[in-house]
Design an enzyme around this catalytic site. Structure first.
Site, PDB file in Angstrom:
ATOM      1  N   SER A 254       0.836  -1.202   0.000  1.00  0.00           N
ATOM      2  CA  SER A 254       0.000   0.000   0.000  1.00  0.00           C
ATOM      3  C   SER A 254       0.871   1.252   0.000  1.00  0.00           C
ATOM      4  O   SER A 254       1.891   1.296   0.680  1.00  0.00           O
ATOM      5  CB  SER A 254      -0.888  -0.018   1.242  1.00  0.00           C
ATOM      6  OG  SER A 254      -1.473   1.255   1.422  1.00  0.00           O
TER       7      SER A 254
ATOM      8  N   CYS B 273     -16.459   0.627  18.828  1.00  0.00           N
ATOM      9  CA  CYS B 273     -17.744   1.221  19.162  1.00  0.00           C
ATOM     10  C   CYS B 273     -17.979   2.495  18.373  1.00  0.00           C
ATOM     11  O   CYS B 273     -19.086   3.008  18.327  1.00  0.00           O
ATOM     12  CB  CYS B 273     -17.832   1.534  20.647  1.00  0.00           C
ATOM     13  SG  CYS B 273     -18.595   0.201  21.552  1.00  0.00           S
TER      14      CYS B 273
END
Lengths: 412, 144
Positions: free
Chosen positions: A210, A336
């Site tokens: 990448s 979360c």
């Protein structure tokens, strides 16, 4: 040279999320600029100087990328990034060799793009073995050996995990694959430029790279495809037959140049940078441990890239901690923050208790992290963890000597 | 995720953090949620002789929305009768804090916490009427 110091406004938080992405090195940008402006030619134009100039640039960059991983430049295919490289590598070989071999081996802690690719291939009729990992995040070599059969076309194991930074035993895995006649693909997005890699010494047949994880531009990556012995792939993108027919489409010259330059800088500075980052990471961990009891590092600390820490701050929920440490940009292991309320599948795969997984942060250090930033981060983390523990009923119960596991909690 | 100013204010300046004596007869304790789910709330109320809630305290393990929801309800229950406090709805909490949809469960948990604290207080009062002696070991965590 410090791009972040140069561009960061005073009101911006300290960047500690280098596994998510890295800022571009100003030297990379400088190398790219002419190819956005007056050196704009199409690298595939054979009939004039504009094309030749661009072609020369992408080929130079290709050689720079190859050199970083001990490959030949002819073995480097440009792609849009590691996600595309992973798709092309796994789907490409699976499709090409499907009449002879139809089994794939991977691990449960791979990046989503590898896992999702494998799920897709399962729907196409391939069988996939998802190997568990040990408590330290590393694959068990005997389990891997047992999983590879004469029907296995490719073993795909990431070089370095994006959440916990652990380094898999690549050379050993490569050896097993070579013995069994299966190809070895590794998603090395988090490893290239951080640790020494050699495709020949490690028997790697396919490697995903990448750009934006190595201080290069976003939107570019590469796939290493071994030529001897030759690995064949079915192309995913058809067209003018660029990139040895593996990946059609006009090359984005400035991005290729950026990837090459970024690779070249990594090659030259990797050793010094690794030493510096190891020191900074140790400083951070020691600083936190000195002031905070009950913090746990997830994943092996020795077999790990220098720029990663993944820490569970027991009794403090990760997202509330991130909300507090406004001066720091880190990532939550509890995930979360995304729509899903599930804790990280990587931490769960290590056998980290769910309650501890909810208390985890990923802290990524990199080329532009300074000692002062580390000290500020330690202070801020200590302050907020302490504050949140004072308001945590779990911390209170633990201090009173109540075993939290003895309580019948109502799952909701 | 962009949170409302009210939510951030409750997270940064939480009201009524702390603990009351869980063994006291006029204190009701509610402990709801589960560590594995990432949310645990402890909410306590102290009921005066006039039947009004004269103090409320909380401790919460959870995200910013969970902390804000519990902080808010400690403010709301104070000065109310137990019966009045029981009518607080999660939707009111969610609306007041402008909770995003993925955080609605935090307000549900806060409502559960009040109800659990009230239930604990009532159980203690009933027991006290039956046998006015021995205020002993009935407290502990009412994690049902």
């Amino acid at each position: 040279m410090n791009a972040l110091a140069q561009f960061r406004r005073n009101d911006q938080p300290i960047y500690l999320d280098y596994q998510a992405t890295t800022p571009m090195d100003s030297r990379v940008l400088e190398a790219m600029m002419p190819y956005f402006t007056y050196k704009f030619g199409n690298a595939h134009s054979r009939s004039h100087a504009y094309g030749w100039e661009a072609e020369e640039a992408v080929e130079k960059a290709r050689a720079q990328v190859a050199k970083l991983i001990g490959a030949d430049e002819k073995e480097i295919i440009y792609t849009s990034g590691a996600t595309e490289s992973n798709n092309l590598a796994i789907k490409g070989v699976a499709e090409f060799y499907k009449d002879r071999r139809n089994h794939i081996v991977t691990t449960v802690t791979e990046h989503k793009c590898v896992l999702d690719t494998c799920r897709h291939l399962e729907q196409q009729g391939f069988s996939v073995t998802y190997l568990p990992v040990q408590k330290n995040g590393l694959v068990d070599l005997e389990q891997l050996r047992a999983a590879v059969t004469d029907k296995t076309v490719v073993v795909s194991v990431m070089a370095v995990n994006n959440e916990i930074g652990v380094i898999q035993p690549l050379a050993e895995i490569g050896k097993i694959c070579r013995e069994k006649g299966a190809f070895f693909h590794t998603d090395a997005a988090q490893a290239v430029g951080k640790i020494p890699l050699d495709v020949n010494a490690m028997n790697i047949d396919l490697m995903s790279i990448s750009g934006h994880k190595i201080y290069g531009p976003k939107g570019i990556g590469a796939l290493y495809v071994r030529r001897k012995p030759r690995v064949r792939l079915v192309a995913m993108i058809n067209g003018g037959g660029q990139e040895r027919g593996f990946r059609s489409g006009t090359l984005p010259t400035p991005l290729c140049v950026g990837l090459g330059e970024a690779a070249d800088i990594c090659l030259k500075e990797m050793d010094a940078e690794a030493k510096r980052l190891t020191k900074l990471r140790d400083r951070m961990l020691k600083g936190l441990q000195a002031k905070l009891p009950e913090i746990y590092v997830n994943g092996d600390l020795d077999q790990r890239i220098p720029g990663n820490l993944n820490i569970s701050f027991a009794y403090v929920e990760g997202e509330s901690l991130m909300m507090g440490i406004k001066g720091l940009s880190v990532s939550s292991g509890s995930a979360c923050t995304s729509a899903s309320l599930e804790p990280s599948y990587v931490l769960r795969a290590l056998g980290v208790d769910e309650e501890l997984a909810h208390t985890s942060l990923r802290i990524g250090l990199g080329r532009f992290t300074t000692e002062q930033e580390v000290d500020t981060a330690v202070d801020e983390l200590v302050r907020h963890v302490t504050k949140l523990r004072e308001m945590s009923p779990l911390w209170e119960m633990a201090q009173e000597g109540i075993d939290l596991k003895s309580i019948e909690w109502a799952a909701h | 995720m962009a949170y409302s100013t009210k939510l951030i204010d409750h997270y940064e300046n939480p009201r009524n953090i702390g603990s009351l004596d869980k063994n006291a007869e006029d204190v009701g304790t509610g402990l709801v949620g589960a560590p594995a789910c990432g949310d645990v709330m402890k909410l306590q109320i102290k009921v005066g002789p006039d039947g009004l809630i004269e103090d409320a305290k909380f401790k919460t393990f959870g995200c910013g929305s969970a902390i804000a929801s519990s902080s808010l309800v400690t403010e709301w229950v104070k000065g109310k009768t137990v019966d009045e406090a029981e009518t607080i709805k999660n939707t009111d909490i969610a609306k007041h804090l402008a909770l995003p949809p993925v955080k609605i469960h935090c307000s549900v948990l806060a409502e559960d916490a009040i109800k659990a604290a009230i239930a604990d207080y009532r159980a203690k009062s009933a027991k006290k009427e039956e046998e006015p002696v021995a205020p002993g070991d009935q407290a502990v965590a009412a994690a049902k």
